[in-house]
Write an enzyme that holds these catalytic residues in place. Structure first.
Site, short mmCIF file in Angstrom:
data_model
loop_
_atom_site.label_atom_id
_atom_site.label_comp_id
_atom_site.label_asym_id
_atom_site.label_seq_id
_atom_site.Cartn_x
_atom_site.Cartn_y
_atom_site.Cartn_z
N LYS A 1 -44.87 -9.71 -27.05
CA LYS A 1 -44.45 -11.02 -27.86
C LYS A 1 -45.31 -12.06 -26.89
O LYS A 1 -45.51 -13.14 -27.49
CB LYS A 1 -42.89 -11.26 -27.65
N LYS B 1 -37.06 -15.71 -28.52
CA LYS B 1 -37.18 -14.38 -28.81
C LYS B 1 -36.84 -13.45 -27.66
O LYS B 1 -36.86 -14.14 -26.53
CB LYS B 1 -38.23 -14.05 -29.50
N ARG B 2 -36.79 -12.43 -27.64
CA ARG B 2 -36.44 -11.37 -26.46
C ARG B 2 -37.58 -11.61 -25.71
O ARG B 2 -38.91 -11.65 -26.32
CB ARG B 2 -36.12 -10.10 -26.55
N LYS C 1 -36.68 -17.99 -39.74
CA LYS C 1 -35.68 -18.95 -39.54
C LYS C 1 -36.17 -20.18 -39.10
O LYS C 1 -35.97 -21.33 -39.73
CB LYS C 1 -34.82 -18.61 -38.31
N THR D 1 -38.02 -11.85 -37.33
CA THR D 1 -37.27 -12.68 -38.09
C THR D 1 -36.93 -14.05 -37.87
O THR D 1 -36.71 -14.85 -38.73
CB THR D 1 -35.83 -11.81 -38.28
N HIS E 1 -38.01 0.49 -37.00
CA HIS E 1 -38.06 -1.00 -36.48
C HIS E 1 -39.20 -1.09 -35.60
O HIS E 1 -39.36 -2.35 -35.11
CB HIS E 1 -36.86 -1.38 -35.99
C1 NBG Z 1 -37.28 -5.08 -33.95
C2 NBG Z 1 -38.75 -5.54 -34.32
C3 NBG Z 1 -38.79 -6.77 -34.80
C4 NBG Z 1 -37.99 -6.72 -36.17
C5 NBG Z 1 -36.41 -6.28 -35.85
C6 NBG Z 1 -35.79 -6.00 -37.09
C7 NBG Z 1 -36.62 -3.11 -32.48
C8 NBG Z 1 -36.59 -1.73 -32.05
N1 NBG Z 1 -37.18 -3.72 -33.59
O1 NBG Z 1 -40.08 -7.22 -35.09
O2 NBG Z 1 -39.30 -5.35 -32.99
O3 NBG Z 1 -38.05 -7.64 -36.98
O4 NBG Z 1 -36.59 -5.07 -35.32
O5 NBG Z 1 -36.43 -5.19 -38.19
O6 NBG Z 1 -35.88 -3.79 -31.80
#
Ligand code: NBG
Length: 819
Positions: free
Chosen positions: A552, A546-547, A658, A654, A358
């Site tokens: 980001k 987002k976080r 949305k 994601t 991920h």
């Molecule tokens: C996160 C990514 C996102 C991705 C999500 C789900 C982690 C390690 N990865 O870009 O930063 O959409 O995983 O796949 O949290």
């Protein structure tokens, strides 16, 4: 098939009965929280029948099952979604309304079970919902953290973390299953003994252990009576009498074990895309993995007697490297408990485990010091050593004499256990989460592994569930869409493309934008209630939620706001469409620069929102405690979706999907799934900008990027950056934002300056934002583009993603549930 025919009177009677039984009260005496509990139990009653029937169907049809192994499940509230998926939402709303109860308020009583950080945890939740809706047999395996993701309060513009005691009122949708408890062992040492048959057996001794007790939560499929299970594990102390006879009466040990159990599941590590590296975290990982693998094997053995055929009935899908010990734990059970040979065990394991990557962020790559790993998990460590030894032999065979390959690919190297390497070696499938991400894995990050075993690699572009993020989150739009094209989109999002027929129809454009407007009014009300700020729903709602992470680039966003504000100050008559910049983000508790960025956003908001001279053309809002429940309100209300990560860094994203689903236009870089979003909707219906991932990766290698040059040559950028250190936004502490300034320019620090290429992309970003301003003036154009975003979002359903996982990786069978 028997349908759940909704009986209004019976439902209300049940609610009353539950209020009475739970609280010894009548309905009019009950608090909203109590009513929430009572309604939830009533809904759970309906679920239970389907849940039971699903289990019966599993027993009878013996489908292959996936165990989705994940440290995080960011479920969001369950009540509303369960009713949606039981197809009783509107009926319940109406029935409650008739006796003077407001369903929205009741839903608001539910705590967000926040057992995850961000996208990775939410993806797990969307996947579970899609698996159930598609009728696949699936178990989510995770941890029942006593405290989930912290609640965020903003005090004086700073983030303050408050514990999230989500279980304090009791959680109605969970079911404790003590009959499926398992022991999990830590520490001690390993003794080899020779069995009667002359085989060597390894026994762990003098260990500490805890009892893993599962709580099952129902995952309700949409309208199909399938209810899958999320099993999250709680830790309880082993009863004293369960200690080895040798240890019986050992008071110290009993207390230690009690403490271990208490600490183990106490809290979720609040890091997104960053490892905590704490011993307790490794314990958490092994704890839930061991318990889940034990339960999965017990279930398998109840129905089958040939363990060699496990891969035909079970897949363990590893959600990132966090559950990688699954590989070694499965080996341990097959070797030590099933008595298989290494080769047999390895054959089974590597046909059962599959790994999803991920992130390529270096600070998220899990490595454990050998010292910790071998001390906590002595038997597991032995097995990892043997996996590593054999893996190195394979590498040597393929690349004789190539020491560099060994250094780069070894599972144990430099005093550390590298979890990603073990996950790849132990799995039959390795997938990335968006096309670009998978390409970067193959060509850069995991190049050596890809070259050695290309057949393992594949892409599965992420998706989201339209049931939560449209049907529940945006009822006005959902109804309008259904009215236009029917309700097929609810279970087949590709059908939403039928909306394309209406994008040129002026009346439809009007209706669509009117719904957007109403959703903006709903969000404005939320902002007024929670932030005390008035925002104008006629302004452009430009949203980044987002976080908080440097990659980001929330910082680039707020720097751009500062730049716009400078323009307005220079020219109060500047012709611009009023814009409301909305942020929502939690920063990891220990991530200083991220927390300072939150403070910067709030400081800028303070100055701008209180400046009458700009005539309300600019507003900045930081929404406190961004989480799944308020996300649903936010996505529905967005005009502009900010997806501005440094290219190559956002594996997928994601949130971007949305927003798109709800008709927002993307301002974004060619990163993660943005690439595919733009491919679907057309570049002309998005605002794309920025340095390409190839160029970013090249500059990272050749160190050719110099932000100072930009600072020296671009007066607007220079001015904005100087405002970080001249007290413009922090008159009482002009040095407050020095660290942010330094991060962009200072080459003295150990990091290179502007690691995330903010100054590099700034001008292009400002241009893209200018295009947004111009485009919004053309109402028809905007309405059409917004509708096209919704109409072209079909690919981004998690139903599609799951079908691809099933087809290419785990090959599940569909289950039919008959009541
Ligand atoms: C996160 C990514 C996102 C991705 C999500 C789900 C982690 C390690 N990865 O870009 O930063 O959409 O995983 O796949 O949290």
């Amino acid at each position: 098939m028997k349908e759940n025919v909704f009986n209004k009177e019976a439902f209300i009677e049940d609610v009353k009965e539950n209020v009475k039984n739970l609280y010894r009260k009548t309905l009019d005496e009950a608090s909203q929280q109590e009513i929430f509990q009572a309604v939830s139990y009533t809904v759970k009653d309906v679920i239970i029948d389907d849940w039971l029937a699903t289990q019966k169907a599993f027993d009878k049809q013996d489908p292959k099952m996936v165990y989705y192994m994940s440290m995080e499940f960011l479920m969001g509230r369950a009540l509303g979604n369960n009713m949606i998926n039981l197809k009783m939402y509107k009926e319940v709303k109406e029935a409650l309304g008739e006796i003077g109860l407001n369903l929205d308020e009741i839903e608001d009583q539910e705590p967000d079970p926040a057992l995850g950080n961000g996208g990775l945890g939410r993806l797990a939740a969307c996947f579970m919902e899609s698996l159930a809706t598609l009728g696949y047999a699936a178990y989510g395996c995770g941890i029942r953290y006593r405290y989930g993701m912290f609640k965020q309060k903003i005090k004086d513009g700073f983030q303050v973390e408050v514990p999230d005691n989500w279980l304090k009122n009791g959680y109605p949708f969970e079911l404790r299953r003590p009959e499926y408890s398992y022991e999990v062992k830590f520490g001690g040492y390993v003794r080899a003994e020779v069995t009667e048959e002359g085989k060597t057996r390894f026994v762990q001794e003098n260990y500490q252990s805890v009892l893993a007790v599962p709580y099952d939560m129902p995952i309700v499929g949409y309208g199909n009576h399938v209810v899958d299970t999320l099993m999250i594990w709680d830790a309880e102390p082993m009863e004293c009498f369960e200690l080895d006879s040798f240890d019986k009466g050992d008071y110290h040990k009993a207390v230690e074990q009690e403490n271990l159990a208490r600490n183990l599941v106490e809290v979720l590590y609040p890091n997104d895309n960053h490892i905590a590296g704490k011993e307790l975290r490794l314990k958490q990982q092994y704890f839930f993995v061991s318990a889940s693998v034990q339960r999965a094997l017990a279930r398998y053995k109840k129905h089958h007697d040939d363990i060699h055929k496990l891969p035909e009935k079970v897949t363990f899908q590893l959600n990132d490297t966090h559950p990688t010990v699954t590989v070694a734990e499965l080996m341990r059970i097959l070797l030590d408990e099933e008595g298989l040979s290494w080769d047999e065990a390895w054959e089974i394991t590597t046909k059962t485990c599959a790994y999803t990557n991920h992130t390529i962020m270096a600070e998220a790559l899990e490595k454990w010091p050998i010292e910790i790993f071998s001390r906590l998990l002595p038997r597991i460590y032995q097995i990892v050593e043997e996996i590593n030894r054999r893996f190195l032999l394979e590498i040597q065979q393929k690349y004789p004499g190539n020491q560099e390959k060994i250094a780069k690919m070894a599972i144990i190297y430099d005093g550390q256990v590298k979890m990603a390497h073990m996950a790849i070696a132990g799995s039959f499938s390795v997938n990335g989460v968006a096309r670009l991400h998978t390409e970067i894995l193959e060509k850069q990050e995991l190049k050596d592994f890809y070259e050695m075993m290309p057949q393992k690699f594949n892409n599965k572009t992420n998706g989201i569930t339209q049931r939560r993020f449209l049907l529940h989150a945006n009822p006005l739009l959902a109804d309008w869409i259904t009215d236009k094209i029917g309700d097929e989109w609810i279970t087949d999002l590709s059908a939403i493309s039928k909306l394309k027929l209406y994008v040129d129809d002026e009346k439809c454009q009007h209706e669509f934008m009117n719904i957007k407007y109403q959703n903006k009014v709903r969000l404005a009300k939320y902002i007024k209630e929670h932030n005390g700020i008035d925002v104008d729903p006629r302004s452009i709602f430009d949203v980044q939620v987002k976080r908080l992470h440097e990659y980001k680039r929330q910082l680039m966003n707020i720097l751009h706001v500062m730049y716009l504000y400078n323009q307005l100050k220079d020219n109060p008559n500047l012709d611009m469409v009023p814009r409301t910049f909305i942020f929502g983000a939690k920063a990891a508790a220990g991530y200083k620069r991220a927390k300072l960025t939150i403070k910067l956003i709030n400081s800028v908001a303070d100055v701008i929102n209180n400046d009458k001279s700009i005539n309300g053309k600019l507003k900045v809002v930081f929404i406190e405690d961004y989480r799944v429940s308020n996300a649903e309100i936010i996505f529905a209300a967005a005009d502009v979706s900010e997806q501005i990560s440094t290219a190559s860094k956002e594996a997928s994203g994601t949130g971007n999907m949305k927003f798109m689903l709800n008709g927002a236009l993307t301002v974004g870089t060619m990163d993660g799934a943005n690439v595919e979003i733009v491919e679907e909707v057309g570049a002309e219906n998005a605002f794309i900008f920025g340095t390409s991932s190839d160029d970013i990766i090249r500059m990272e290698h050749d160190h050719s990027y110099d932000p100072m040059q930009i600072f020296n040559n671009d007066q607007d950028i220079r001015r904005v950056l100087m405002q970080l250190i001249n007290g413009y936004y922090a008159p009482y502490d002009p040095e407050l934002f020095r660290d942010i300034y330094n991060s962009l320019l200072n080459t003295l620090s150990s990091d290179r300056a502007d690691t995330y290429f903010i100054l590099k992309d700034f001008r292009m970003y400002a241009d893209a934002q200018k295009r947004v301003d111009e485009a919004y003036r053309d109402e028809q154009w905007w309405a059409k583009a917004a509708m096209l975003n919704t109409a072209c979002s079909g690919k981004f359903s998690s139903d599609r993603t799951i079908e691809e996982y099933v087809k290419d990786i785990c090959h599940l069978d569909k289950v039919k549930v008959v009541l």
